[in-house]
Every structure is written in structure tokens, then in C-alpha cells.
Design a protein around this motif. Sequence first.
Motif, PDB file in Angstrom:
ATOM      1  N   LEU A  84       0.849  -1.188   0.000  1.00  0.00           N
ATOM      2  CA  LEU A  84       0.000   0.000   0.000  1.00  0.00           C
ATOM      3  C   LEU A  84       0.886   1.240   0.000  1.00  0.00           C
ATOM      4  CD1 LEU A  84      -2.596  -1.097   2.724  1.00  0.00           C
ATOM      5  CD2 LEU A  84      -2.884  -1.189   0.237  1.00  0.00           C
ATOM      6  N   ASP A  85       0.804   2.024  -1.073  1.00  0.00           N
ATOM      7  CA  ASP A  85       1.608   3.236  -1.206  1.00  0.00           C
ATOM      8  C   ASP A  85       3.095   2.955  -0.983  1.00  0.00           C
ATOM      9  OD1 ASP A  85       2.036   5.954  -1.695  1.00  0.00           O
ATOM     10  OD2 ASP A  85       1.871   6.487   0.424  1.00  0.00           O
ATOM     11  N   HIS A  86       3.546   1.776  -1.405  1.00  0.00           N
ATOM     12  CA  HIS A  86       4.954   1.374  -1.298  1.00  0.00           C
ATOM     13  C   HIS A  86       5.443   1.334   0.160  1.00  0.00           C
ATOM     14  CE1 HIS A  86       4.937   2.032  -5.600  1.00  0.00           C
ATOM     15  NE2 HIS A  86       4.669   3.306  -5.420  1.00  0.00           N
ATOM     16  N   ALA A  87       4.530   1.222   1.126  1.00  0.00           N
ATOM     17  CA  ALA A  87       4.913   1.293   2.546  1.00  0.00           C
ATOM     18  C   ALA A  87       5.928   0.221   2.912  1.00  0.00           C
ATOM     19  CB  ALA A  87       3.671   1.167   3.434  1.00  0.00           C
ATOM     20  N   THR A  88       5.705  -1.006   2.462  1.00  0.00           N
ATOM     21  CA  THR A  88       6.603  -2.111   2.816  1.00  0.00           C
ATOM     22  C   THR A  88       7.939  -1.979   2.094  1.00  0.00           C
ATOM     23  OG1 THR A  88       4.575  -3.441   2.865  1.00  0.00           O
ATOM     24  CG2 THR A  88       6.658  -4.601   3.204  1.00  0.00           C
ATOM     25  N   ALA A  89       7.880  -1.554   0.833  1.00  0.00           N
ATOM     26  CA  ALA A  89       9.118  -1.334   0.074  1.00  0.00           C
ATOM     27  C   ALA A  89       9.942  -0.219   0.706  1.00  0.00           C
ATOM     28  CB  ALA A  89       8.793  -1.005  -1.380  1.00  0.00           C
TER      29      ALA A  89
END
Length: 320
Positions: A299-304
Motif C-alpha cells: 500500500l503506497d509502497h509502505a513495505t518497500a
Amino acid sequence: MGQIHQNPETSNWYGRKSNAIEYWHQASISVNDLQFDTNTEKPKVGILGYASEEGVNRNQGRLGTKAGPKAIRNMMGSLAFHLPEQTRVFDYGDVITHNSDMESSHDLISTTVLKLLETNHFPVLLGGGHDLALAHARGVYQYLKSKDEKLGIINLDAHFDLRPLNNGKGHSGSPFFQLAEEFKDDFHYLCLGIQRSVNPKSLFKTAERSNSQWMVMEDFRLNNWEVIQEKILWFLDSKDKIYLTVDMDGFASAYAPGVSAPSPMGFEPDFAFKVFELITKSKKVISMDVVELNPNFDLDHATARLAARCAEYVVRKIFS
């Protein structure tokens, strides 16, 4: 290196423009065909991606981890660069898997890790499934063999990853089982953040048989810091070198939704980074990886973003 190695793409690294090197995308140097930089005078970071999900597939996990290395690079590029000025960051591309032949991918990773260490790099591997740990650790073991140094493996993870093989084949849930079988008395493993809800009793028994050490999530909390610190320091003191592996599914899914096996009950970033700081202070960390990022569910690159911050923080502390 044939079909299972892909050269790095400079387009994966991007961020703000500046005249001096102020961001990671400016410091990153793409190197084709695994032509390792052999200059031993300057400190170096060697980045290698593992763009594979075969191990996750064999372990019945959610597919998508093969896109993990690209997503981490994308988020890492815009981070401010705080390593010493003379430090070089080399991107050596990705190892991929063809025709479900995960074992050939592992062989290339092990060989590459060995060469990175021999040429004075600090390896940072980006996953990909956690089966990467088997290949990564083999390379480190091989490097340390001639030096007669004892390796400790520290894994921040919700899972032991000590599951037995499936039909004689390894998978993303079996890397530390395979390492324990292969290296016997030289296998020294500490797993932090184990969740009882996803590790049956049989895995705790396997952990005991392999002389593994662990802390369950109920105990792996800030209010228990003195006990945690003592356990980690004892483990560090008895080892010469540390291989650090960070499974993104160990984080609470509020912070890391984009993983193969999400959990609402994992640890928080602030606490994990406190643990990273303690481990890196030992000056024994020789190599690290970040695994199990699944951009399909992010979600919205949160984990990346969090995976990139983990790698950047550990590297910065090691080079400081």
C-alpha cells in the motif's frame, strides 16, 4: 552469466537531483556481468537482487516476491546518502529462476556472495523469498571456512523457517532447516519475533533439536528490553561474524502489508531498528539481506519503503 543473471537497470535508481552525491541513486554504480570491483582500498557495498518466488510457491505463499528487488531499489534511490564520502555502492543486478530450477539460482547466489566478500564488499541482498537465506549463508560459510571463524545467523522473523523439505525440495520455509542439516555443529541461529500462532509445536521441537535460539513475539517487546539485550549480546559475544536476515513479514502488517504472509501481531519499525543498532554495534555483521517483500499487496509502497530503510540503516551503522 547466462539466463539466471540479469544485469542491473539504472532506471531502477532515481530521486532528487543535486550536484554532489547526496542520495543513494547518485552513489549507485551499475555493474554488468558480475564483474566485481576488486579495489580493496575503498569501502564498498555490493547489492544483489534475488528476483524469484519459486521458494514461496513451493511453500504455498502469496506470489509476487520476484518484484521485490526492483521495488526496494526504487525506494532506496531517493534516500539521503550518509556513508563515508569514499564509499562505493555497486549494483550487480538480479539472480532469477528459470523453469522452477531454484537450486541453480542458489548456486549462483552462493558463488556471488563468496566473491563479494573476497573482494571486500559488504553484501546487501534483496529478496525474493526467504529461501535466499540458504544460498546467502552458504556463501558466507564458505568465505569464513578458511579463516576458522564462527558464524552466527540472526533472523528477525515471525517464522522459524525450519520446516522440512517438500518432496525432497527446499522452499521459502526451509532454509534454516537445510542449513542446520548441512552445517551441523557450525549452525548457530537466533530468531527474533517468533509468533506461536504460525509456528506449530513440531517447529519448536525442530528448533530445540538444532540448538536454535529464539524469542517469541510476546517477549520481543520494548518493555522487555533488558532481557532481549542480554540474549542478543550473549549470542554476539560467542560469535566471530554475524549474517543478519530481515524478513518483512516479521513486522506488523500495519507497517508491512506487502509480504507473502502478513500478520497483525508483528514488531514495530522503531523497535526493530533499536535491535539493528545493538547488533551493528558489535562490528561483527558481515552480510545482510531483506526478504519476502511482495509489491502485489503493498500500500503506497509502505513495505518497500520500510525494506529500503532497513537496508540503509544497517549499512549506515556498519560504515559509521
